[in-house]
Design an enzyme around this catalytic site. Structure first.
Site, PDB file in Angstrom:
ATOM      1  N   HIS A 185       0.829  -1.209   0.000  1.00  0.00           N
ATOM      2  CA  HIS A 185       0.000   0.000   0.000  1.00  0.00           C
ATOM      3  C   HIS A 185       0.862   1.257   0.000  1.00  0.00           C
ATOM      4  O   HIS A 185       2.089   1.209   0.111  1.00  0.00           O
ATOM      5  CB  HIS A 185      -0.947  -0.002   1.209  1.00  0.00           C
ATOM      6  CG  HIS A 185      -0.276  -0.011   2.545  1.00  0.00           C
ATOM      7  ND1 HIS A 185       0.279   1.112   3.124  1.00  0.00           N
ATOM      8  CD2 HIS A 185      -0.069  -1.031   3.434  1.00  0.00           C
ATOM      9  CE1 HIS A 185       0.785   0.801   4.308  1.00  0.00           C
ATOM     10  NE2 HIS A 185       0.594  -0.497   4.525  1.00  0.00           N
ATOM     11  N   CYS A 201       3.205  -5.140   6.625  1.00  0.00           N
ATOM     12  CA  CYS A 201       2.799  -4.662   5.299  1.00  0.00           C
ATOM     13  C   CYS A 201       4.000  -4.046   4.571  1.00  0.00           C
ATOM     14  O   CYS A 201       4.980  -3.654   5.196  1.00  0.00           O
ATOM     15  CB  CYS A 201       1.678  -3.644   5.406  1.00  0.00           C
ATOM     16  SG  CYS A 201       0.072  -4.363   5.872  1.00  0.00           S
TER      17      CYS A 201
END
Length: 262
Positions: A185, A201
């Site tokens: 992301h 992440c």
């Protein structure tokens, strides 16, 4: 403008004000107010264009407009080694595959013919790095953020929901990895790129994640290499022909060259 006994009343788009001065001055005030009103009314009564995400900010600025304005400052803030570039990258993976080199904080998008686009990334902090193979199961633009239960257990002060937009920790785009809690992301803090900072992440600048998002297909393979044994595939600027690198398996690689993307 309507005239009554006494001071004139100035009416501008839903509000009135009784002037305490002569009619000539009141006319000047009215003209100035009418000229100033459209910008004010546009801001206060902003309506999202048809098809625009409901999670967009409500203050009248589209997130993509904010992103394009910040792209130059994001690029300027990154060290040269972390800027998006096309590099030589020998790999047996099919074009369209993503390879995350955790150790060197790079993500490679395989182009084929020993070429790849290299992006600088932020990865998991100590105790939160991982490795394995996943696939892109979902893609989202300006995604909402729902912190996973495990993250809330560790950090109970976190919000339970953050709407998509420039202030959202997931940034401009998100690509979800299988059925896990992990995502590739964007970020609202470009200074974290190149560092071990996340809960697992993989994050890119908003400019880079938008570029990657446009290339990645649903179902694309994602290979995350372990932090301790990532091959040395760090791209270098052009060197003399005799220069070469050796991977963890001892296989000699071609000299790596860097071409900066616009």
């Amino acid at each position: 403008m309507s005239t009554q006994t006494g001071n004139p009343v100035v009416w501008v788009r839903g509000f009135t004000q009784r002037a305490s001065f002569g009619s000539g001055t009141a006319a000047s005030v009215l003209a100035a107010a009418l000229l100033a009103t459209p910008a004010s009314a546009q801001t206060l009564s902003y309506a999202a264009p048809s098809g625009f995400s409901q999670s967009a900010p409500s203050w009248g600025v589209q997130p993509d407009a904010v992103q394009s304005r910040d792209t130059m400052s994001e690029d300027a803030a990154l060290p040269d080694r972390l800027r998006r570039a096309v590099v030589n990258y020998p790999s047996r993976e099919a074009p369209g595959t993503l390879i995350v080199d955790t150790r060197h904080t790079y993500l490679y998008f395989i182009l084929g013919n020993d070429r790849a686009i290299r992006y600088g990334v932020g990865v998991g902090r100590e105790g939160f790095t991982w490795s394995g193979v996943q696939s892109i199961s979902r893609k989202a633009e300006w995604p909402d953020w729902h912190p996973p239960a495990q993250m809330i257990a560790r950090q109970p002060y976190l919000p339970r929901f953050v709407a998509g937009g420039p202030g959202n920790p997931l940034g401009a785009r998100a690509m979800y990895l299988g059925h896990s809690d992990y995502r590739i992301h964007g970020t609202n803090d470009p200074s974290t790129i190149g560092k071990f900072v996340s809960s697992g992440c993989i994050r890119l600048t908003n400019a880079d994640v938008t570029d990657l998002f446009s290339r990645v297909k649903l179902g694309a393979k994602v290979v995350v290499l372990p932090k301790g044994s990532s091959p040395q595939f760090e791209a270098k600027r052009a060197r003399p022909a005799q220069a070469s690198f050796t991977s963890a398996t001892g296989r000699s690689l071609k000299p790596l060259q860097l071409t900066t993307l616009n």
